[in-house]
Write a protein that holds these residues in place. Structure first.
Motif, short mmCIF file in Angstrom:
data_model
loop_
_atom_site.label_atom_id
_atom_site.label_comp_id
_atom_site.label_asym_id
_atom_site.label_seq_id
_atom_site.Cartn_x
_atom_site.Cartn_y
_atom_site.Cartn_z
N ASN A 141 39.16 26.81 41.17
CA ASN A 141 40.14 25.72 41.01
C ASN A 141 41.01 25.96 39.78
OD1 ASN A 141 39.57 24.21 43.28
ND2 ASN A 141 37.91 23.06 42.26
N ARG A 142 40.39 26.44 38.72
CA ARG A 142 41.15 26.73 37.50
C ARG A 142 42.13 27.87 37.74
NH1 ARG A 142 38.33 28.04 31.63
NH2 ARG A 142 40.23 28.62 30.52
N LEU A 143 41.73 28.83 38.55
CA LEU A 143 42.61 29.97 38.85
C LEU A 143 43.91 29.52 39.49
CD1 LEU A 143 43.24 32.99 39.15
CD2 LEU A 143 41.86 32.99 41.24
N LYS A 144 43.83 28.49 40.32
CA LYS A 144 45.03 28.01 41.02
C LYS A 144 46.11 27.56 40.06
CE LYS A 144 42.29 26.45 45.00
NZ LYS A 144 41.78 25.28 45.75
N PHE A 145 45.74 27.18 38.86
CA PHE A 145 46.70 26.68 37.87
C PHE A 145 46.86 27.66 36.70
CE2 PHE A 145 44.63 23.11 39.96
CZ PHE A 145 45.72 22.44 40.51
N SER A 146 46.43 28.89 36.91
CA SER A 146 46.50 29.89 35.85
C SER A 146 47.61 30.89 36.15
CB SER A 146 45.15 30.60 35.74
OG SER A 146 45.26 31.77 35.00
N SER A 147 48.15 31.51 35.09
CA SER A 147 49.18 32.54 35.27
C SER A 147 48.62 33.75 36.01
CB SER A 147 49.74 32.97 33.91
OG SER A 147 48.71 33.54 33.11
N TRP A 148 47.27 33.93 35.98
CA TRP A 148 46.65 35.08 36.66
C TRP A 148 46.73 34.93 38.19
CZ3 TRP A 148 45.77 39.41 34.19
CH2 TRP A 148 45.57 39.38 32.82
N LYS A 149 47.10 33.76 38.64
CA LYS A 149 47.24 33.55 40.09
C LYS A 149 48.29 34.50 40.67
CE LYS A 149 48.48 30.09 43.55
NZ LYS A 149 49.00 28.73 43.79
N ASN A 150 49.27 34.84 39.84
CA ASN A 150 50.35 35.72 40.31
C ASN A 150 50.07 37.20 39.99
OD1 ASN A 150 51.86 33.44 41.13
ND2 ASN A 150 52.49 33.10 39.00
N ARG A 151 48.90 37.46 39.42
CA ARG A 151 48.53 38.85 39.13
C ARG A 151 47.13 39.12 39.70
NH1 ARG A 151 49.24 39.51 32.84
NH2 ARG A 151 48.88 37.27 32.77
N GLN A 152 46.95 38.81 40.94
CA GLN A 152 45.61 38.85 41.53
C GLN A 152 45.08 40.28 41.70
OE1 GLN A 152 44.98 36.37 44.97
NE2 GLN A 152 46.30 34.73 44.16
N GLU A 153 45.94 41.27 41.53
CA GLU A 153 45.46 42.65 41.64
C GLU A 153 44.47 42.98 40.52
OE1 GLU A 153 48.96 42.74 38.87
OE2 GLU A 153 48.47 41.78 40.79
N LYS A 154 44.45 42.12 39.49
CA LYS A 154 43.53 42.33 38.37
C LYS A 154 42.31 41.41 38.42
CE LYS A 154 45.01 45.73 35.90
NZ LYS A 154 44.10 46.87 35.68
#
Length: 1008
Positions: A141-154
């Motif tokens: 759930n936290r991931l959905k609101f994190s900038s890492w959501k757009n860098r999921q390759e990592k």
């Protein structure tokens, strides 16, 4: 999909064994999992060995943590990556041995590795190519609101697995409380894992991440890209491959050394010697064991150059090449040692060489090995939770009172009547029994590897200061690393020191050749000691059990002693074959009762399995197993591989072959029972022969220089018995036993003619630095003239000088020790730690009038008991009611089958259990004349008449004789009272005069 799993080798954290972890993974349909124990690689190789059996691809790495706080997980892409991880972890573990070192939040860049940081605690903005963030289910759930959501390759899945269920999690919390030395109620949550770190089915895990398919794909890619492999076939040893750097040159050197050793070992070698030598050389070369022999040769060449005594034993003692290279002192031709026990074409591991050094020399030899050979490390052992210790630890964690903990650990309870907390202690105590608790050091195992040790494991740095693997010897052998055993024992120190003490005490005698074993074997005086079991202090032949066996066998030759050294081992007695061996040894007509097949296989031991070789012989010739299977059976019986499938297959094959050969099923089962009962405990014949050589050396010294040898025994920590018995033995051999003396004693016990001065080091609570001070001052400035002279020259407090006075160390002054105590009290401040300052002019001596308080010999005895642990007088002199019983040990043979009563002083007790599990005892006592009385206490008597500690007992029982060995079967036993401590009789008078002395002292100071 699992990148972060733990076994219980995540010490005091995890709860899974490798087997349980993999079985669960298989049940839950995982095809690959990553084992990442916390700061540990202990489980890694075993995990990799057995994972394919569960259809699972093993991925390996390390979970780097500070306490319970995860910093990052590292996974190895390949073997080089695994080595790099081990290098990195080892650096932390080595530095932690000297200073507080924390693992950083960002990992060092290492080739061929992946790094995974916890998503919630990672503070950076960028990741390198091999770095990823691990996202837990609860992080989604936290991931959905994190900038890492757009860098999921990592991003990858990071579901940690440490537990199976609630019970495992509770166990984990208890382990963490033990680790933090705190009550469970006070354990910080920061020191715990999450209750959610449990195994879940793969399908359920993928369902949780279905909104983020890229995480699933990234995780699978990591798993697919990791492949670490090890060869567990053991086809080729992974020890240092070449001694000289060239395998051909190695063999030429080995051959040259073997031929060069012939003149030293054999004056005129016969054809049998030469054939045996050539045969061994060829097989050693074929099996690629050449460097193993040369490394052992080099180690022992160094030891000889340093003048160190050593004994080479183990299965390698069956080798003539080892004999010629002076690795061992056992002639395999003379003893007809079984070649196939030492080596055969099917054997994959090198022969065992256990090299014993004196406890004083072993550390230097170890340092030499680490200097001379690279890729060297010690081997760890897994110290596991034992039930009693577990209960004690858990009792403290739950806050139970000591009395309750004592009751639980002693098993003195009825489970149903316990309260809830106590029941939990018992339940979880049994659950964690066998869990690894901490890493220790193998008694003497050293690895010398061809590849860097970190290719296989991380190492840590224990207090010994030598890098030590995180796995044990079984895992090392699985991977083809075979240890060099560099051990220590006190027996060699006794022999070495004994020779030196003889040289000092008898300066006009010619030097002793302690290695002249051939002469010792023929010596009639030594034969007499063996026959009569008069070997107190002698290596391996002094224990009560060995003493009784020697009497029963009436052994007086080398081969008989070699056999006795193995017959005494627990397994032979357990199988019932010890008695059978004694019968056949003593009475030749009994040998006909042996089964013809077994008698044909083992004629030397009359058809009785005595040595490890006998297991191989019986398995090969009787059970028709191949030599490879027979050796596996022998190794399996040692306990190392007992649970493995390959061992069970060999066992099944044994029974199947016997059945096909038409052997009676009942007889086959009995033979197997004999094998199973003792094979893990018996010695190889060469091993026993090596022990016998050392026994002969100590027997020679005992026969001709008993006083000097007893002094050496005392100074090397004794042996089977307490210090008191060795002091008694010296007295029995004519020595004058004297308490420590300020002007004659050293830290160790010394001898002058027949006068034996107990060493200062034997005084309880006397400080080592004070002993050093006394000896140094005496050497520099001569003997002490008086108590006052001693006080002027040695800075000492009242507590320490009291010890010296009470043990009569100032008796040379001719003054009563109570007077000396008063004088010391008047002249010494109670606490005095400053060094004495020497001045140009001496201050005038102040003499104090001391009261008349004479002491007695009985008071001396109680002082000796307090300070030495035993009196220097005959303990019978301390009886409250003087003994008038005339019966002695020497009279017992006249009363066989009759009831007698004898008084005797307790030496030692052996507790054992009957086949029904009842407790019984074997006792060893001394009569008033100082001779042994041996007793047997069967369960009913053992329960009614308990041992009450040291002292003199009245023993009533029936005298029995078996094979000329006399014992008393006890029916009644009473612990006799001794006199009241006479020192307290004077206490009230002393207290009165002490007050007066204090007043006089105050007055004198005012005048000064």
């Amino acid at each position: 999909m699992l990148l972060n799993t733990h076994t219980y080798y995540s010490l005091r954290y995890g709860t899974f064994s490798n087997q349980r972890l993999l079985s669960l993974a298989q049940q839950l349909e995982y095809q690959s999992i990553a084992l990442t124990d916390i700061n540990s690689t202990s489980a890694t190789l075993e995990f990799m060995r057995i994972a394919p059996n569960h259809g699972i691809k093993p991925i390996v790495g390390v979970d780097f943590r500070n306490g319970a706080k995860q910093q990052f997980v590292m996974l190895a892409k390949n073997n080089n990556g695994f080595k790099n991880i081990n290098d990195y972890l080892s650096d932390f573990l080595h530095r932690r041995a000297e200073e507080e070192v924390e693992i950083p939040s960002r990992a060092k860049q290492l080739s061929d590795t992946y790094v995974i940081y916890p998503f919630t605690s990672f503070e950076g903005e960028t990741l390198l190519e091999n770095e990823f963030l691990g996202v837990k289910i609860e992080d989604l759930n936290r991931l959905k609101f994190s900038s890492w959501k757009n860098r999921q390759e990592k991003l990858v899945i990071m579901h940690t697995v440490s537990f199976q269920n609630k019970k495992d999690f509770n166990t984990h919390r208890l382990l963490r409380a033990i680790d933090n030395n705190t009550l469970l109620s006070k354990l910080p949550t920061s020191e715990e894992g999450s209750e959610k770190d449990v195994f879940i089915p793969k399908e359920k895990l993928l369902e949780a991440y279905k909104e983020f398919p890229s995480l699933i794909e990234n995780t699978q890619n990591l798993l697919d890209n990791c492949k670490v492999t090890f060869d567990f076939s053991k086809e080729t040893p992974n020890n240092q491959r070449s001694y000289t750097g060239n395998e051909g040159l190695d063999f030429r050197l080995l051959k040259r050394l073997a031929y060069a050793g012939i003149p030293y070992r054999y004056k005129r070698p016969g054809e049998r010697v030469m054939k045996r030598m050539e045969k061994e050389l060829e097989i050693i070369r074929e099996k690629k064991f050449v460097s193993y022999f040369l490394i052992n040769w080099k180690i022992l060449k160094y030891a000889r150059n340093k003048g160190y005594f050593y004994v080479g034993r183990g299965s390698g003692a069956n080798s003539i090449i080892a004999y010629l290279l002076r690795i061992t002192d056992v002639d395999p031709v003379e003893l007809d040692l079984y070649f196939e026990r030492f080596i055969n074409l099917y054997r994959k591991n090198p022969p065992d060489f256990d090299i014993d050094f004196s406890w004083q020399d072993r550390d230097d030899v170890t340092e030499f090995i680490f200097r001379r050979f690279k890729n060297t490390s010690l081997i760890a052992v897994y110290n596991t939770f034992k039930y009693k210790a577990s209960v004690r630890e858990l009792g403290k964690v739950f806050g139970l009172p000591k009395e309750e903990i004592d009751k639980l650990s002693g098993g003195d309870y009825i489970f149903e009547t316990l309260d809830k907390l106590s029941q939990l202690v018992v339940i979880y105590g049994k659950y964690i029994e066998g869990f690894p608790n901490y890493l220790g050091i193998h008694a003497g195992g050293i690895l010398i590897s061809e590849k860097p040790i970190h290719y296989y494991t991380a190492t840590y740095m224990p207090p010994k200061g030598f890098a030590t693997t995180q796995f044990d010897m079984v895992i090392a052998e699985d991977i083809g690393l075979y240890k060099f055993d560099i051990l220590s024992q006190r027996g060699l120190g006794k022999i070495k020191d004994g020779v030196e003490i003889v040289r000092y005490n008898h300066p006009n005698l010619p030097p002793i050749d302690i290695h002249d074993i051939k002469r010792f074997k023929k010596d009639e005086k030594i034969k007499g000691l063996l026959r009569n079991a008069e070997a107190i202090g002698c290596f391996y032949v002094e224990s009560p059990a060995m003493r009784m066996l020697m009497r029963k066998l009436q052994v007086d030759d080398y081969l008989g002693l070699v056999a006795a050294s193995s017959v005494i081992r627990p397994g032979v007695a357990k199988s019932g074959m010890m008695r059978e061996y004694i019968l056949r040894y003593r009475f030749p007509e009994k040998r006909k009762e042996a089964h013809p097949v077994l008698l044909d296989i083992m004629p030397e031991t009359y058809g009785v399995m005595v040595y490890q070789e006998d297991v191989i012989k019986v398995a090969h010739h009787f059970g028709q197993l191949t030599l490879s299977e027979a050796d596996m059976l022998r190794r399996g019986m040692s306990g190392k591989f007992r649970s493995r499938e390959e061992f069970q297959k060999v066992k099944d094959h044994f029974f199947e072959n016997c059945k096909n050969a038409g052997r009676p099923e009942e007889f086959t089962a009995d033979v197997w029972r004999q094998i199973e009962s003792f094979a893990g405990y018996a010695f190889a014949k060469g091993h026993s022969a090596s022990y016998a050589v050392e026994s002969y050396q100590s027997l020679f010294l005992k026969a001709y220089f008993p006083l000097e040898y007893m002094v050496a025994t005392l100074n090397n920590g004794g042996g089977f018995y307490s210090v008191e018995l060795y002091v008694h033995e010296a007295r029995m051999k004519g020595g004058n036993i004297l308490a420590p003396c300020i002007n004659r004693s050293r830290a160790e016990t010394v001898i002058d003619g027949k006068d034996i001065y107990i060493g200062f080091g034997f005084l309880q609570s006397l400080e080592g630095k004070l002993i050093h001070k006394i000896i140094t001052e005496r050497r520099r400035n001569g003997a002490f003239e008086s108590l006052n002279n001693f006080i002027e020259r040695i800075s000492i407090g009242m507590e320490q000088i009291t010890i010296l006075i009470k043990i009569n160390a100032f008796r040379f002054t001719g003054r009563n020790k109570r007077e000396l105590l008063w004088e010391a009290y008047m002249k010494i401040n109670k606490i005095s730690f400053e060094e004495n300052v020497y001045t140009l002019f001496k201050s005038p001596t102040v003499n104090y009038k001391t009261p008349s308080l004479p002491n007695t010999n009985l008071e001396d005895a109680f002082d000796e008991m307090e300070l030495l642990g035993f009196p220097l007088c005959n303990p019978f002199d301390l009886l409250l009611e003087p003994s008038h019983n005339p019966l002695r040990a020497a009279h017992l043979h006249q009363y066989i089958g009759k009831q007698v009563t004898v008084e005797a002083y307790l030496v030692t007790v052996k507790r054992t259990r009957t086949t029904r599990g009842d407790t019984m005892y074997f006792g060893n006592f001394l009569d008033r004349d100082g001779h042994f009385v041996d007793t047997v206490h069967f369960p009913p008597v053992a329960k009614q008449y308990r041992f009450r500690g040291k002292g003199i007992y009245t023993i009533t029982g029936k005298v029995v004789e078996e094979f000329d060995c006399i014992t008393i079967e006890v029916s009644k036993m009473e612990h006799l009272a001794i006199i009241q401590d006479p020192r307290y009789a004077m206490q009230s008078k002393a207290n009165e005069q002490l007050a007066a002395a204090k007043e006089r002292r105050r007055t004198e100071r005012q005048k000064m």
